[in-house]
Motif scaffolding. Structure first.
Motif, mmCIF file in Angstrom:
data_model
loop_
_atom_site.group_PDB
_atom_site.id
_atom_site.type_symbol
_atom_site.label_atom_id
_atom_site.label_comp_id
_atom_site.label_asym_id
_atom_site.label_seq_id
_atom_site.Cartn_x
_atom_site.Cartn_y
_atom_site.Cartn_z
ATOM 1 N N GLN A 62 0.786 -1.119 -0.046
ATOM 2 C CA GLN A 62 0.206 0.047 -0.238
ATOM 3 C C GLN A 62 0.797 1.256 0.127
ATOM 4 N N MET A 63 1.872 1.320 -1.067
ATOM 5 C CA MET A 63 2.772 2.492 -1.047
ATOM 6 C C MET A 63 2.234 3.453 -1.735
ATOM 7 N N THR A 64 2.243 4.725 -1.107
ATOM 8 C CA THR A 64 1.790 5.904 -1.993
ATOM 9 C C THR A 64 2.757 6.186 -2.952
ATOM 10 N N MET A 65 2.338 6.308 -4.132
ATOM 11 C CA MET A 65 3.395 6.592 -5.248
ATOM 12 C C MET A 65 2.816 7.572 -6.210
ATOM 13 N N MET A 66 3.852 8.373 -6.713
ATOM 14 C CA MET A 66 3.474 9.324 -7.908
ATOM 15 C C MET A 66 4.307 8.647 -8.942
ATOM 16 N N VAL A 67 3.735 8.360 -10.185
ATOM 17 C CA VAL A 67 4.356 7.498 -11.211
ATOM 18 C C VAL A 67 4.403 8.418 -12.600
ATOM 19 N N VAL A 68 5.370 9.016 -13.244
ATOM 20 C CA VAL A 68 5.305 9.576 -14.473
ATOM 21 C C VAL A 68 5.509 8.372 -15.267
ATOM 22 N N THR A 69 4.851 8.095 -16.199
ATOM 23 C CA THR A 69 5.110 6.765 -17.007
ATOM 24 C C THR A 69 4.054 6.995 -18.108
ATOM 25 N N HIS A 70 4.364 6.189 -19.443
ATOM 26 C CA HIS A 70 3.459 6.248 -20.608
ATOM 27 C C HIS A 70 3.074 4.974 -20.651
ATOM 28 N N GLU A 71 3.168 4.100 -19.543
ATOM 29 C CA GLU A 71 2.565 2.635 -19.492
ATOM 30 C C GLU A 71 1.222 2.591 -19.168
ATOM 31 N N MET A 72 0.537 2.811 -20.091
ATOM 32 C CA MET A 72 -1.043 2.743 -19.840
ATOM 33 C C MET A 72 -1.765 1.547 -19.297
ATOM 34 N N GLY A 73 -1.207 0.345 -19.566
ATOM 35 C CA GLY A 73 -1.668 -0.773 -19.008
ATOM 36 C C GLY A 73 -1.396 -1.056 -17.529
ATOM 37 N N PHE A 74 0.049 -0.448 -17.057
ATOM 38 C CA PHE A 74 0.129 -0.087 -15.578
ATOM 39 C C PHE A 74 -1.036 0.771 -14.826
ATOM 40 N N ALA A 75 -1.003 1.842 -15.494
ATOM 41 C CA ALA A 75 -1.961 2.974 -14.921
ATOM 42 C C ALA A 75 -3.677 2.274 -14.928
ATOM 43 N N ARG A 76 -3.825 1.546 -15.873
ATOM 44 C CA ARG A 76 -5.113 0.978 -15.828
ATOM 45 C C ARG A 76 -5.417 -0.062 -14.609
ATOM 46 N N GLU A 77 -4.413 -0.818 -14.424
ATOM 47 C CA GLU A 77 -4.435 -1.945 -13.331
ATOM 48 C C GLU A 77 -4.033 -1.401 -11.954
ATOM 49 N N VAL A 78 -3.181 -0.425 -11.986
ATOM 50 C CA VAL A 78 -2.665 0.157 -10.389
ATOM 51 C C VAL A 78 -3.189 1.421 -9.925
ATOM 52 N N ALA A 79 -3.274 2.345 -10.944
ATOM 53 C CA ALA A 79 -3.496 3.643 -10.491
ATOM 54 C C ALA A 79 -4.947 3.842 -9.873
ATOM 55 N N ASN A 80 -4.966 4.795 -8.842
ATOM 56 C CA ASN A 80 -6.313 5.087 -8.381
ATOM 57 C C ASN A 80 -6.555 6.504 -9.032
ATOM 58 N N ARG A 81 -5.583 7.177 -9.782
ATOM 59 C CA ARG A 81 -6.050 8.445 -10.185
ATOM 60 C C ARG A 81 -5.002 8.518 -11.337
ATOM 61 N N MET A 82 -5.528 9.133 -12.294
ATOM 62 C CA MET A 82 -4.541 9.921 -13.473
ATOM 63 C C MET A 82 -4.446 11.058 -13.725
ATOM 64 N N LEU A 83 -3.448 11.874 -13.921
ATOM 65 C CA LEU A 83 -3.340 13.296 -14.162
ATOM 66 C C LEU A 83 -2.812 13.482 -15.499
ATOM 67 N N PHE A 84 -3.702 14.326 -16.356
ATOM 68 C CA PHE A 84 -2.934 14.484 -17.686
ATOM 69 C C PHE A 84 -2.507 16.000 -17.681
ATOM 70 N N LEU A 85 -1.257 16.055 -18.075
ATOM 71 C CA LEU A 85 -0.453 17.430 -17.907
ATOM 72 C C LEU A 85 -0.505 17.836 -19.208
ATOM 73 N N HIS A 86 -0.697 19.231 -19.607
ATOM 74 C CA HIS A 86 -0.443 19.742 -20.903
ATOM 75 C C HIS A 86 0.241 21.064 -20.693
ATOM 76 N N GLU A 87 1.220 21.554 -21.192
ATOM 77 C CA GLU A 87 1.815 22.770 -20.896
ATOM 78 C C GLU A 87 1.806 23.418 -19.651
ATOM 79 N N GLY A 88 2.417 22.448 -18.688
ATOM 80 C CA GLY A 88 2.215 22.828 -17.231
ATOM 81 C C GLY A 88 0.963 23.069 -16.363
ATOM 82 N N GLU A 89 -0.050 22.513 -17.141
ATOM 83 C CA GLU A 89 -1.250 22.614 -16.320
ATOM 84 C C GLU A 89 -1.783 21.289 -16.222
ATOM 85 N N VAL A 90 -2.564 20.921 -15.261
ATOM 86 C CA VAL A 90 -3.387 19.529 -14.989
ATOM 87 C C VAL A 90 -4.832 19.998 -15.905
#
Lengths: 311, 252
Positions: free
Chosen positions: B198-226
């Motif tokens: 149950q580690m708290t994690m911030m993950v910058v990645t392009h692995e969308m499979g991992f995100a789908r399986e593991v992430a609680n939340r996703m943030l899309f950043l574009h030009e310095g803004e969420v």
């Protein structure tokens, strides 16, 4: 591979179907030469050089009896040559570590002082620095003493000590630049990784950056030490006392006294050469040891294989 | 551990000279949460991560980690100590591994406990052996990094970060420098970290499979803004913003 190809290609010099007799003398020599291994050629070159030197040695008509008789006297200077060089290189390494960190720091005092230090000691002749430290400091010390400050006495240095100090300061200035380059050669990611686990600046330098910089620093530092072994001869110009004479001073003294300066100097030269050869050997061993962790010894296994055990 | 979020970021700005990379980020991360940050290169996602443990100094804003609140300012002695305190609670994993090449895998993992935490060597060794076991590299303890594959290096790097017993792990494109066949082993370790510890994690990645399986939340950043955030189930299947849709279409 490349060399083998060239050697294997020896036949190509001879156009196909042309018998040996039809080749020019030059071409025949080339073909013959390609069959001789590099090591053999190297041995021949060395033999040639030594022969020339030997002929010169005979022609100069050295007094061999005198040389045999006085070699021991000159030889006894080696401990002092080593003492001066080792003490001075230790001082130089300490100064170089401090100097290089200062050159890379944003502290104005550290940066300014180290900048002046490097500039002065690289910019003036070593022999001048020796006299400044030996005679100049003594003069200041003497004046202080007459002004009533007894501690001025401390500035009046023994010639051997002044020589070591000057050598150390001079080489430290050169080596500051070597160390600075070595530290900068460590990848930036290393500093970040060290900081990311919460290391202080000191911990990062001691545990991560310097141990890696050492690998880059050792070869040129070895060169500096070998140069230092020979520059230690300059200390003799400060007039070292009889009990502290190093190689060159002893050779010079005994050579002049018996009117055999060449004999004495060639003996000293041989001893310096032997010393540097021994240290070069140890330097190479040290370098090999330090490359551990950078060379893939043995076979390299690709792939995790253990991925399934994760978690 | 204090109650409430592990990370609390308010009005975070970061500029490199005239270039404004982050234009006001607000973000809170709850204990045990896995947040995946994604976006085009240059969108500021790595910078955001590096501002959390002060490898980059924010230009403005507040970053609070595990109750330690920091704002940009002069690096005074006490402030440097606070930054170090924050870094000790953030485990960071880099794209290029950044293992210490002069140390063996085991020594890499022991370095933090021994030098920074001041633990006994024997205690540190036990901890390092256990962590190397957990990332599946018990048998590589005495190897230098050069003899390890990329995937193995990254797993050692994860163990090294865990050895500080951090409250949050920051992953900066942990699989981007890996050969495709080695990505799986690293993601498996990260997944185990999230699900078993149950580690708290911030993950910058392009692995969308991992995100789908593991992430609680996703943030899309574009030009310095969420631009958009939400659970992966929504972000990946029905993104609201056109820029998110374009990006996902390109990577999926």
């Amino acid at each position: 591979m490349e060399v083998e190809k060239q050697i294997g290609g020896a036949g190509e010099i001879r156009p196909p179907g042309v018998p040996d007799e039809d080749l020019s003398r030059w071409q025949r020599a080339e073909v013959a030469s390609l069959r001789v291994p590099f090591r053999v050629k190297l041995a021949l070159v060395w033999l040639g050089v030594i022969t020339v030197l030997g002929i010169m040695f005979v022609l100069v008509r050295f007094d061999l009896g005198w040389m045999a008789e006085h070699a021991r006297f000159i030889f006894l200077g080696i401990p002092f040559t080593l003492l001066i060089s080792v003490a001075a290189i230790i001082l130089a390494v300490i100064l170089a570590v401090l100097g290089s960190l200062a050159r890379l720091s944003r502290n104005p005092i550290a940066f300014g002082v180290s900048g002046f230090y490097v500039s002065f000691f690289r910019g003036t002749p070593l022999i001048v620095q020796m006299f400044l430290i030996y005679a100049g400091l003594a003069q200041i010390g003497g004046n202080l003493r007459t002004m009533g400050y007894a501690w001025g006495e401390l500035l009046i240095l023994d010639s051997l000590l002044a020589g070591i100090l000057a050598l150390g300061l001079n080489y430290g200035a050169y080596m500051t630049e070597i160390f600075r380059a070595g530290i900068q050669s460590v990848a930036h990611g290393q500093a970040e990784a060290a900081q990311a686990i919460g290391m202080t600046y000191g911990q990062m330098m001691r545990r991560v950056i310097l141990p890696q910089a050492v690998r880059v620093i050792i070869p040129p530092t070895g060169n500096e030490f070998i140069a230092m072994l020979k520059d230690s001869a300059l200390v003799s110009f400060l007039g070292t006392v009889v009990s502290q004479m190093e190689l060159f001073r002893r050779a010079q003294l005994v050579g002049i006294a018996d009117f055999r300066p060449f004999e004495a100097l060639i003996l000293a030269a041989g001893m310096y050469w032997a010393l540097t050869t021994v240290f070069t050997f140890f330097q190479q061993r040290l370098e090999r040891r330090l490359s551990r962790g950078y060379v893939r010894a043995g076979s390299f296994q690709l792939g995790g294989g253990a991925a399934g055990h994760a978690g | 551990m204090p109650d409430g979020p592990v990370v609390r970021i308010k009005g975070l700005h970061k500029s490199f000279g005239p270039l404004e990379v982050l234009k006001g980020i607000d973000l809170e991360i709850e204990p045990g949460e896995v947040v995946v940050i994604f976006g085009r290169s240059g969108s500021g996602k790595s910078t955001l991560l590096r501002c959390v443990n002060w490898l980059e100094e924010p230009s403005a804003g507040v970053v609070e980690v595990d109750g330690i609140r920091l704002e940009p300012g002069q690096r005074t002695r006490s402030r440097r100590e606070h930054i170090r305190e924050v870094r000790m609670r953030c485990g960071m994993v880099f794209q290029e591994f950044n293992l210490f090449p002069h140390l063996t895998a085991l020594e890499n993992v022991m370095e933090g406990p021994v030098t920074v935490r001041g633990l006994e060597r024997t205690t540190s060794r036990r901890l390092a052996v256990e962590l190397l076991g957990r990332v599946g590299l018990a048998d590589k303890a005495d190897e230098h990094p050069i003899r390890l594959s990329g995937g193995q290096k990254q797993r050692v790097a994860i163990a090294r970060a865990l050895a500080m017993e951090p409250t949050i792990m920051l992953f900066d494109e942990p699989t981007s420098a890996l050969d495709p066949e080695l990505i799986g082993e690293v993601l498996a370790v990260m997944k185990a970290l999230a699900t078993e510890m149950q580690m708290t994690m911030m993950v910058v990645t392009h692995e969308m499979g991992f995100a789908r399986e593991v992430a609680n939340r996703m943030l899309f950043l574009h030009e310095g803004e969420v631009v958009e955030e939400g659970p992966p189930s929504r972000i990946l299947t029905e993104p609201q913003d056109a820029r998110t849709r374009t990006f996902l279409a390109a990577v999926l």
